[in-house]
Design a protein around this motif. Sequence first.
Motif, PDB file in Angstrom:
ATOM      1  N   ASP A 461      37.642  64.925  36.169  1.00  0.00           N
ATOM      2  CA  ASP A 461      37.466  64.486  37.557  1.00  0.00           C
ATOM      3  C   ASP A 461      36.024  64.676  38.005  1.00  0.00           C
ATOM      4  N   ALA A 462      35.417  65.795  37.609  1.00  0.00           N
ATOM      5  CA  ALA A 462      34.022  66.052  37.994  1.00  0.00           C
ATOM      6  C   ALA A 462      33.081  65.030  37.374  1.00  0.00           C
ATOM      7  N   HIS A 463      33.474  64.422  36.260  1.00  0.00           N
ATOM      8  CA  HIS A 463      32.667  63.380  35.625  1.00  0.00           C
ATOM      9  C   HIS A 463      33.090  61.983  36.090  1.00  0.00           C
ATOM     10  N   HIS A 464      33.898  61.914  37.165  1.00  0.00           N
ATOM     11  CA  HIS A 464      34.354  60.629  37.738  1.00  0.00           C
ATOM     12  C   HIS A 464      35.167  59.826  36.721  1.00  0.00           C
ATOM     13  N   GLY A 465      35.946  60.544  35.914  1.00  0.00           N
ATOM     14  CA  GLY A 465      36.788  59.888  34.934  1.00  0.00           C
ATOM     15  C   GLY A 465      38.259  60.010  35.275  1.00  0.00           C
ATOM     16  N   GLU A 466      39.100  59.587  34.335  1.00  0.00           N
ATOM     17  CA  GLU A 466      40.541  59.644  34.525  1.00  0.00           C
ATOM     18  C   GLU A 466      41.192  60.174  33.248  1.00  0.00           C
ATOM     19  N   ILE A 467      42.308  60.858  33.400  1.00  0.00           N
ATOM     20  CA  ILE A 467      43.067  61.336  32.260  1.00  0.00           C
ATOM     21  C   ILE A 467      44.544  61.075  32.513  1.00  0.00           C
ATOM     22  N   ARG A 468      45.241  60.651  31.465  1.00  0.00           N
ATOM     23  CA  ARG A 468      46.673  60.427  31.594  1.00  0.00           C
ATOM     24  C   ARG A 468      47.337  60.727  30.257  1.00  0.00           C
ATOM     25  N   VAL A 469      48.650  60.873  30.299  1.00  0.00           N
ATOM     26  CA  VAL A 469      49.400  61.200  29.097  1.00  0.00           C
ATOM     27  C   VAL A 469      50.635  60.311  29.026  1.00  0.00           C
ATOM     28  N   THR A 470      50.943  59.867  27.829  1.00  0.00           N
ATOM     29  CA  THR A 470      52.204  59.160  27.550  1.00  0.00           C
ATOM     30  C   THR A 470      52.856  59.865  26.372  1.00  0.00           C
ATOM     31  N   SER A 471      54.147  60.085  26.490  1.00  0.00           N
ATOM     32  CA  SER A 471      54.796  60.865  25.434  1.00  0.00           C
ATOM     33  C   SER A 471      56.246  60.477  25.278  1.00  0.00           C
ATOM     34  N   ARG A 472      56.647  60.419  24.021  1.00  0.00           N
ATOM     35  CA  ARG A 472      58.044  60.316  23.617  1.00  0.00           C
ATOM     36  C   ARG A 472      58.135  60.941  22.228  1.00  0.00           C
ATOM     37  N   PRO A 473      59.294  61.288  21.779  1.00  0.00           N
ATOM     38  CA  PRO A 473      59.403  61.946  20.468  1.00  0.00           C
ATOM     39  C   PRO A 473      58.691  61.156  19.372  1.00  0.00           C
ATOM     40  N   GLY A 474      57.752  61.814  18.688  1.00  0.00           N
ATOM     41  CA  GLY A 474      57.007  61.177  17.612  1.00  0.00           C
ATOM     42  C   GLY A 474      55.786  60.411  18.055  1.00  0.00           C
ATOM     43  N   ASP A 475      55.489  60.381  19.357  1.00  0.00           N
ATOM     44  CA  ASP A 475      54.348  59.585  19.843  1.00  0.00           C
ATOM     45  C   ASP A 475      53.853  60.168  21.165  1.00  0.00           C
ATOM     46  N   THR A 476      52.855  61.023  21.104  1.00  0.00           N
ATOM     47  CA  THR A 476      52.254  61.626  22.294  1.00  0.00           C
ATOM     48  C   THR A 476      50.762  61.323  22.287  1.00  0.00           C
ATOM     49  N   THR A 477      50.237  60.805  23.399  1.00  0.00           N
ATOM     50  CA  THR A 477      48.828  60.432  23.479  1.00  0.00           C
ATOM     51  C   THR A 477      48.237  60.913  24.800  1.00  0.00           C
ATOM     52  N   PHE A 478      47.157  61.671  24.711  1.00  0.00           N
ATOM     53  CA  PHE A 478      46.332  62.015  25.875  1.00  0.00           C
ATOM     54  C   PHE A 478      45.130  61.076  25.860  1.00  0.00           C
ATOM     55  N   GLU A 479      44.893  60.410  26.977  1.00  0.00           N
ATOM     56  CA  GLU A 479      43.798  59.438  27.049  1.00  0.00           C
ATOM     57  C   GLU A 479      42.836  59.825  28.162  1.00  0.00           C
ATOM     58  N   VAL A 480      41.563  59.922  27.818  1.00  0.00           N
ATOM     59  CA  VAL A 480      40.502  60.260  28.769  1.00  0.00           C
ATOM     60  C   VAL A 480      39.566  59.062  28.861  1.00  0.00           C
ATOM     61  N   ALA A 481      39.303  58.592  30.080  1.00  0.00           N
ATOM     62  CA  ALA A 481      38.380  57.476  30.321  1.00  0.00           C
ATOM     63  C   ALA A 481      37.199  57.985  31.126  1.00  0.00           C
ATOM     64  N   LEU A 482      35.979  57.797  30.593  1.00  0.00           N
ATOM     65  CA  LEU A 482      34.755  58.264  31.249  1.00  0.00           C
ATOM     66  C   LEU A 482      33.774  57.101  31.372  1.00  0.00           C
ATOM     67  N   PRO A 483      33.014  57.046  32.479  1.00  0.00           N
ATOM     68  CA  PRO A 483      31.982  56.016  32.583  1.00  0.00           C
ATOM     69  C   PRO A 483      30.967  56.169  31.434  1.00  0.00           C
TER      70      PRO A 483
END
Length: 490
Positions: A461-483
Motif C-alpha cells: 500500500d505504501a508503494h501505491h500497489g495492490e495485493i490479492r489472493v486466490t485460493s482453492r485446494p491445489g492452487d493458491t496464488t498471491f499477486e502483487v501489482a506495483l507501478p
Amino acid sequence: MTPLGRIRRLPLSFQARLMLTVFGFVSLIFVIVAAVTSVMLNSVLEERLSQQVRSLVTEAGPWLIGSGAEDAPRVLDGLQVPPGTVLVLETADGDRSGAFVDDHFQIETLTTSQLAGLKLDRPEGQEQVRTMTVRGLGEFRVQAGEVPGGVVVMGMSTQEVRATIGELLTTITFATAAGLAVLGLAITVVIRQGLKPLRAVAETAQRVARQPLDQGVVSIEERVPAEQADARTEIGQVGAALNTLLDHVDASLTARQRNEERMRTFVADASHELRTPLASIRGYSELSLRDPSLSETTGQSLERIQAQSVRMTGLVEDLLLLARLDEGQELVYGAVDLTRLTLEAVADQRVAGPEHVWRVEVDEAPVIVAGDTARLNQVIANLLANARTHTPAGTTVTASLALDGMGSATRAILRVHDDGPGIDPALQGELFTRFARGDRSRARSTGGTGLGLAIVKAIVDAHHGEIRVTSRPGDTTFEVALPAKPVDPA
C-alpha cells in the motif's frame, strides 16, 4: 427468465411512476368524457333527424295520394327534399320503386338489387322511426306509412350524423393529445422542481458513499445545500436529517482517527521502548549461557529465555515497522530491480526449505520499480516464507514476475503460487489483517505472530500497489501489482 420478464422487473423512478399515474387518470377522464359526449350527441342528432323524417312524411302525404309503385322519383322531384332523402313505395302486389336524392340534388332511381334487399315492415304507428340500410348508400332513419293500395317508406341518411360524431371524436382526440402534451410539460417542470431537494439528497449520499471511510484521515465535507434542506417541507426534512447524520458520522470518524493515532503512537513508543530491555535480556542470557558452571536446568531455562526474547524482539520490530508505515515513514525510495530481488529470495528459500520444490519464472529484461529495496525484498521474502511454512513438504512453489500494461500504466506483477492444500475460504478475507492466523486452513511446521501478511500489505500500500489472493485446494496464488518504471532498451 425471459427478456420480457426482465424488462417488467425494471424499476421505475418516482417521477416516472407519478407521471404515468397522472397521465393514466387524465387520459381515462378524457376517454370517458369523449364517450359520454359522443353518445349524448349521437342521441340528440338522431332524434333531430327522426323529427325531420316525420316532417318529411307529413309534407309528402298529399303527394303520395294516388301514387303508384313507379312514382317514387316523381314524388321526390315534386317535394324538393334535401340531399340524402330516400323514398320507397310498395304496392299491395309487392311491386316496389325507390329513389334517392344525392349531394348534388340529383334524383337517382334505386336499382332492383337495392330494392330487393330492403325489409319494409308494415307501420305500427305514425311515430315509429327506425334505421334501415340501403346497399351502396348506407344507413337511413326512416318512417313507414300506409297509402292507398300500398306502403311508403321515407327517410334521411345518417351520414351527416356519423360525420358530425366523427369530427367531434377527431377534435376531442387532437385536443386530448395537445392537452396531454401541455400537461406532461407542466407536470415535468413541477415534479422536477418538487423533487430537486430529493435529488440533492441522493447526489450527496452518492458522493459520500464513494469516499473511502474505512482508513486514513477522513473528513466528510459533503452536505445537502441549505436551500434543499428546509425542514418545513417533507423532502427538506430528509435533507436536514441527512446533514445531521453526516455531522455525527464526521464527528465519529474524527474521534476514530484520533484514537487510531493515539494507538499508533502508543504502539510505536512502546515498541521502541521495549527494544532496549529485550536487547538487554537477550544479551545477558547469551552471556550467562557461556558460564561453564551452569547446571543443566539453569542452562535450559536461559536458552528458553533467549528464544522467547528473540521471538519477542521480532514481534516488537514488526509492530514498530507497521506503526511507522502507517505514519508514512520507513521508506527510502530508489530504483529497485525486482527481478534480482526475486531470484535472490527464491535462492534463499531453497536453502531454508529444501523439502519444497522451488521454481522461478522471470524475463531476461529486468523489471524496475520505484520503491524501497529493503521493504520490497521483505515483501517477496515474506510471501515465499509464508508458502513454505504453511504447506507440506513436496509442495511446488513458483515465483513469477512480469510486466502488464503500457506507458505510464505499466505495472509489475509478482505472483507466488503453490499447489498446497489451499486456504479456507472463510479466512481469505482476513489474511491481511493484523494477527490473522491461517492454522485452520494450511499445515504449519512453525508458529508465527500473524503479522507477516499485514506487513506485506502495508508495504505494498505504501508503494501505491495492490495485493490479492486466490485460493482453492491445489492452487493458491498471491499477486502483487506495483507501478513499474519503463526501462530504456539502450
